[in-house]
Enzyme design. Sequence first.
Site, PDB file in Angstrom:
ATOM      1  N   SER A  30      -6.236  -5.112  -1.802  1.00  0.00           N
ATOM      2  CA  SER A  30      -5.353  -5.861  -1.302  1.00  0.00           C
ATOM      3  C   SER A  30      -4.379  -5.287   0.044  1.00  0.00           C
ATOM      4  CB  SER A  30      -4.880  -6.585  -1.523  1.00  0.00           C
ATOM      5  OG  SER A  30      -3.965  -6.491  -3.166  1.00  0.00           O
ATOM      6  N   GLU A  31      -4.115  -3.683  -0.289  1.00  0.00           N
ATOM      7  CA  GLU A  31      -3.403  -3.366   0.004  1.00  0.00           C
ATOM      8  C   GLU A  31      -3.800  -2.692   1.378  1.00  0.00           C
ATOM      9  OE1 GLU A  31      -0.096  -4.106  -0.245  1.00  0.00           O
ATOM     10  OE2 GLU A  31       0.932  -3.502  -2.465  1.00  0.00           O
TER      11      GLU A  31
ATOM     12  N   THR B  64     -10.309  -2.850  -4.864  1.00  0.00           N
ATOM     13  CA  THR B  64      -9.784  -3.398  -6.282  1.00  0.00           C
ATOM     14  C   THR B  64     -10.193  -4.472  -7.536  1.00  0.00           C
ATOM     15  OG1 THR B  64      -8.284  -5.807  -5.956  1.00  0.00           O
ATOM     16  CG2 THR B  64     -10.114  -6.358  -5.125  1.00  0.00           C
TER      17      THR B  64
ATOM     18  N   HIS C 230       8.963  -1.171  -6.022  1.00  0.00           N
ATOM     19  CA  HIS C 230       6.923  -1.354  -6.164  1.00  0.00           C
ATOM     20  C   HIS C 230       7.046   0.221  -6.452  1.00  0.00           C
ATOM     21  CE1 HIS C 230       3.505  -2.283  -4.266  1.00  0.00           C
ATOM     22  NE2 HIS C 230       3.261  -1.802  -5.064  1.00  0.00           N
TER      23      HIS C 230
ATOM     24  N   GLY D 158      -2.542   1.240  -7.772  1.00  0.00           N
ATOM     25  CA  GLY D 158      -3.336   2.023  -6.544  1.00  0.00           C
ATOM     26  C   GLY D 158      -4.205   2.039  -5.635  1.00  0.00           C
ATOM     27  N   ASN D 159      -3.986   2.465  -5.376  1.00  0.00           N
ATOM     28  CA  ASN D 159      -5.170   2.479  -4.467  1.00  0.00           C
ATOM     29  C   ASN D 159      -5.149   3.559  -3.115  1.00  0.00           C
ATOM     30  OD1 ASN D 159      -3.014   0.965  -1.797  1.00  0.00           O
ATOM     31  ND2 ASN D 159      -3.416  -0.513  -3.554  1.00  0.00           N
TER      32      ASN D 159
HETATM   33 ZN   LIG Z   1       1.549  -0.941  -5.656  1.00  0.00          ZN
END
Ligand SMILES: [Zn+2]
Length: 257
Positions: free
Chosen positions: A76-77, A44, A159, A28-29
């Site tokens: 990284s997202e 991260t 995802h 998650g982010n």
């Molecule tokens: Zn994810």
Amino acid sequence: MNEFEIKKQMCEIGQRIYQREMVAANDGNFSVKLDENTFLCTPTGVSKGFMTPDMICKVDQEGNLKQPNGQWKPSSEIKMHMRIYKQRPDVNSVVHAHPQFATAYAIAGIPLTEKIMPEAVIFLGEVPIAKYGLPSTMEIPDAVEPFLECYDAVLLENHGALSWGEDLMSAYFKMESLEFYASLAYKAKALGGAKELPSAEVARLYELRRQFAVPGRHPADCKSATSSCNTESPLAQASISETAIEEIIKRVIEQMK
Ligand SMILES: [Zn+2]
């Protein structure tokens, strides 16, 4: 709210997401926009349930660190977040998680379209699926972009889920609502299938949303939405007439008995 307060709020939301089992391990982010070229984002490689304000990273509109932050690097997202901020100037926060029921629908390839309860109809309408993309590449932002005009939440195929809003609480609450909607849709199936709200009631709920001037986007208000929320879309008309045809066939069969 000053920058430190926002960082603290991000840690609190991280705890909620982790405790509600909307993410596992370091998954998650989420991010918050401070100004056109300044964003706070989760680091991260750390569990979102155990973050402290010093771990939160500050990035520019390309997702690059604006200032070094010790061992902590931005998610990284972050590219997926930046695409949303670019396309939706009204959005100030983006949340990505892997809630269990919503992710199960994303894995099964089933979008959330059933009109089963007033809150989900008013606040989400429907939740489409953005096609699978390799995490950390531009594939996910590209897959999400077509839905930004008309939606405030999507499932990410095989995802998880992604939501956005005018502030962090709003983006997070959309994730919570989405997961609750997915869990109810799933459980109703186990009880023999959901009894959907009649289309006239759904239309009244959409009207209520307009009266309340609920912020954000909704497929019912969006002319280009290819969903059954939009009563002006050819697809919606097709689904209404299909229902009418089904009803006629049913009556004819009953008369023949
Ligand atoms: Zn994810």
